[in-house]
Design a protein around this motif. Structure first.
Motif, PDB file in Angstrom:
ATOM      1  N   LEU A 268       0.817  -1.213   0.000  1.00  0.00           N
ATOM      2  CA  LEU A 268       0.000   0.000   0.000  1.00  0.00           C
ATOM      3  C   LEU A 268       0.849   1.260   0.000  1.00  0.00           C
ATOM      4  O   LEU A 268       0.499   2.253  -0.644  1.00  0.00           O
ATOM      5  CB  LEU A 268      -0.939  -0.009   1.214  1.00  0.00           C
ATOM      6  N   ALA A 269       1.959   1.258   0.741  1.00  0.00           N
ATOM      7  CA  ALA A 269       2.852   2.425   0.788  1.00  0.00           C
ATOM      8  C   ALA A 269       4.289   1.942   0.951  1.00  0.00           C
ATOM      9  O   ALA A 269       4.902   2.138   2.005  1.00  0.00           O
ATOM     10  CB  ALA A 269       2.459   3.347   1.936  1.00  0.00           C
ATOM     11  N   PRO A 270       4.854   1.334  -0.085  1.00  0.00           N
ATOM     12  CA  PRO A 270       6.175   0.701   0.041  1.00  0.00           C
ATOM     13  C   PRO A 270       7.329   1.683  -0.107  1.00  0.00           C
ATOM     14  O   PRO A 270       8.280   1.431  -0.846  1.00  0.00           O
ATOM     15  CB  PRO A 270       6.155  -0.313  -1.114  1.00  0.00           C
ATOM     16  N   PHE A 271       7.260   2.816   0.609  1.00  0.00           N
ATOM     17  CA  PHE A 271       8.311   3.819   0.536  1.00  0.00           C
ATOM     18  C   PHE A 271       9.387   3.509   1.579  1.00  0.00           C
ATOM     19  O   PHE A 271       9.116   2.894   2.616  1.00  0.00           O
ATOM     20  CB  PHE A 271       7.729   5.213   0.765  1.00  0.00           C
ATOM     21  N   TRP A 272      10.591   4.004   1.326  1.00  0.00           N
ATOM     22  CA  TRP A 272      11.710   3.641   2.207  1.00  0.00           C
ATOM     23  C   TRP A 272      11.471   4.070   3.640  1.00  0.00           C
ATOM     24  O   TRP A 272      11.871   3.372   4.586  1.00  0.00           O
ATOM     25  CB  TRP A 272      13.013   4.239   1.678  1.00  0.00           C
TER      26      TRP A 272
END
Length: 723
Positions: free
Chosen positions: A705-709
């Motif tokens: 859904l929100a695979p940000f670092w």
């Protein structure tokens, strides 16, 4: 997700070249003052926090504020104490501000200290979109710089007839130093540092007479801000500040600010003084009208642009911010901030002189109260409008993620319409793009109309189950369109509740407006803690539990955990508790949810005895998905029980690095030995499962859904502890 890679990315890129901070909790703190140096012995852990749709992303906030770890103070020793200039000034000024009705706002404006702003005040600031006015930012620093630059230029013209460029440059540097001092008084917050950097770049360009366009200076400022602080890109303040400046540059045209003096020097053959005055009056009126038009042009663009960005960042809209900020921003820029700074400077000078003379402190404070009263009075109209906002309809509108996406596409379409005359593109292509961009809002409106006309007995074939990340606790939401069921409500600690922090924001983001059932498995805080909040938020919901709810809500039970319920095509089968004299965990409400294709077993915190009871009574507990009993404790998940359930997926609702060490490695090994996949909310965040006739599909917050670092799991602080 390889934890070592995540950690190295965080350490090597995110925080390698910036100041690092630690967030500490001190249960019984000593008196801490600015200028002191303490040595702490603290129990530290990582910044990994709960991750759900709609909720506040504390992990991202920590990173944006350079916080690399958090912990609890165990011992503390005061090493030294040095009184700073800022603390000395604050100690002399705060007693005066506490006497004034608007002292909390003045304290925020002068010292950047917002501790005196209570929850009611913050709510008013949010619903009016005026929070940026009490947080020291580029607006405040620009006004202070312009104020002292103007005052110093006026003084130079009065006391010196000779004017030259070098004098103007010196005055500009002095004004910049004064503004830098204001930044020091405000505590040099990160947002203040960025604004100061932008101001200093402007001064440098002006002093060295280096030609640069306004857009060049904006890009230079952005470059240096990100060069010095790469993770500033995660800060909402950075986006809001630079977007505001970009909108102003787009809205303001150089000719809009042609001063009346430029046309006054035009030679007009008039012999009549009255006619000359009439012409000048018309010119002044035209200039003022032009200024008002420019202000309105800036304000409505700022309201739309910043309102859209705030909706993206915070999930809320403030419709009244357009006209309120049209009043607030000029008032603060022209009246409040200048009066506040002039009053403060006058008070600072007078108190210093009176102290040298030897006047009593009480007399000095009385004089300071009189001086700062003028600044306090200037805030009265602002505060009155804040109170009015409490009674305005639609003051603070939450916005769902689908609605937000639709609105953003419409805004892009409007920008395309605005730029169409300047684009060398075929008109038919632009029309097609406009139609495509407007499709989401049309589909959204059509879906809303269909839902409003849809009879209650109809349902969709697709439904979802969302397992929320509420740290060490459980909260599950079953969704069909805008209807939902909540199973367990997370924990609550005093005024803090995961229902407020995670569940309610999630429901808003998903557009779930009707909660039909709230089911509580048993009377433990990590399962029932948020019942009070949710029961009040959804008074029409039916409450299901096997214990008295008197300690949590005034409402009565709708039914106990028995029998079957049909809900929008789903069957909820409550498995009776045949165990006599069981403990609180073993009295958990066990429910199996089925759509005819997939079965899900929710087992609460049952332990070995209840599992054996279910097997002895041959209860139908076979399921495709199981919620691991008791968060993966060794008191549950016996091999025989796992074999009978025979699941494909095991979900563990346990917080990351929780104090109990759940789930236990030997317990999870039993599932792994049977080739049963497993997920833990503390590791992957929110788990959303979409069910169809063909089966189910899984999406987790950190990975899908929100695979940000910055949402990755940073495993500093993880440890296994005894049960």
């Amino acid at each position: 997700m390889p934890p070592r890679q995540d950690r190295s990315l965080f350490e090597a890129i995110a925080l390698s070249n910036v100041q690092r901070y630690y967030r500490l909790t001190w249960q019984k703190p000593a008196k801490i003052e600015s200028g002191q140096i303490w040595q702490f012995s603290a129990r530290m852990k990582g910044i990994s926090s709960i991750q759900n749709q709609g909720g506040f992303n504390q992990q991202k906030y920590f990173i944006s504020q350079h916080i690399v770890a958090k912990g609890r103070v165990k011992q503390a020793e005061l090493i030294s104490s040095n009184t700073s200039v800022r603390k000395y000034i604050m100690d002399r000024t705060l007693p005066i501000l506490h006497r004034l009705p608007q002292g909390d706002i003045l304290q925020a404006l002068i010292f950047g200290d917002k501790r005196e702003l209570d929850d009611a005040r913050w709510q008013q600031l949010r619903q009016t979109g005026a929070g940026h006015l009490v947080a020291i930012s580029g607006l405040h620093l620009s006004v202070v710089f312009g104020l002292f630059y103007g005052v110093l230029m006026l003084c130079s013209r009065i006391f010196s007839a000779q004017q030259h460029g070098r004098k103007a440059q010196v005055i500009m540097l002095v004004a910049a130093l004064i503004t830098l001092g204001y930044g020091y008084l405000s505590g040099f917050g990160i947002a203040t540092q960025r604004a100061l950097l932008m101001m200093l770049l402007l001064v440098i360009f002006s002093v060295v007479k280096q030609f640069s366009h306004s857009w060049d200076r904006l890009l230079y400022a952005l470059f240096f801000v990100l060069l010095l602080d790469p993770i500033a890109i995660l800060s909402a303040g950075l986006w809001l500040s630079f977007l505001a400046l970009a909108i102003i540059l787009l809205a303001v045209k150089p000719q809009s600010f042609t001063p009346p003096s430029a046309s006054m020097h035009t030679e007009v053959a008039v012999s009549n003084i009255r006619q000359r005055l009439l012409i000048k009056g018309r010119e002044m009126a035209s200039y003022l009208l032009n200024a008002v038009n420019t202000l309105w042009s800036i304000q409505w663009r700022l309201a739309l642009g910043l309102g859209g960005l705030q909706a993206i960042l915070f999930g809320t809209l403030t419709p009244h911010s357009i006209w309120l900020n049209l009043l607030f921003v000029p008032w603060f820029s022209v009246v409040v901030i200048p009066l506040t700074m002039l009053s403060f400077c006058l008070w600072l000078l007078s108190s210093t002189l009176l102290s040298i003379i030897g006047i009593e402190q009480q007399v000095i404070e009385n004089i300071g109260t009189t001086i700062l009263t003028l600044a306090d009075v200037s805030l009265v109209p602002f505060v009155e409008l804040l109170h009015v906002s409490d009674h305005l309809p639609w003051a603070l509108l939450p916005i769902t993620e689908p609605s937000l996406a639709a609105v953003l596409f419409v805004l892009i379409a409007l920008i395309l319409v605005y730029l169409r005359p300047h684009l060398a593109v075929d008109k038919r292509i632009i029309r097609y793009c406009l139609v495509i961009l407007c499709l989401p809002v049309g589909a959204h409106l059509l879906g809303a109309i269909q839902r409003s006309d849809e009879p209650n007995h109809q349902y969709n074939d697709v439904w979802q189950m969302h397992v929320l990340d509420v740290a060490q606790g459980m909260a599950i939401v079953v969704q069909q369109s805008n209807h939902g069921i909540i199973y367990d409500t997370g924990a609550a600690f005093g005024e803090f509740s995961y229902a407020k922090r995670a569940i309610l924001p999630f429901l808003v983001s998903r557009g779930i407006t009707d909660i039909d059932y709230i089911i509580v498995s048993h009377d433990d805080n990590d399962h029932v803690g948020g019942l009070t909040v949710l029961s009040d938020a959804f008074p029409a919901s039916q409450l299901i539990a096997d214990f008295s709810l008197a300690d949590h809500t005034d409402r009565s039970l709708s039914q106990r955990c028995q029998g079957n319920l049909s809900w929008h095509g789903l069957n909820m089968h409550f498995i009776d508790n045949q165990l006599l004299n069981g403990n609180d965990n073993n009295n958990s409400c066990v429910m199996r949810l089925s759509d005819g294709n997939t079965r899900v077993l929710l087992a609460g915190d049952i332990e070995t005895l209840r599992e054996q009871s279910l097997l002895q009574t041959q209860a139908d507990v076979e399921a495709d998905i199981i919620f691991v009993p008791h968060h993966g404790s060794r008191t549950s998940s016996t091999p025989a029980f796992i074999d009978v359930v025979n699941p494909e997926l095991a979900i563990v609702t346990a917080g990351f690095a929780n104090q109990y060490g759940f789930p236990k490695s030997d317990v999870m090994a039993r599932y792994q030995q049977r080739d049963i996949s497993s997920l833990q909310t503390g590791h992957v965040g929110q788990i959303s499962i979409t069910f169809t006739e063909k089966g189910y599909k899984i999406a987790t917050y950190r990975q899908h859904l929100a695979p940000f670092w910055y949402n990755h799991l940073f495993k500093f602080g993880e440890s296994l502890k005894a049960e």
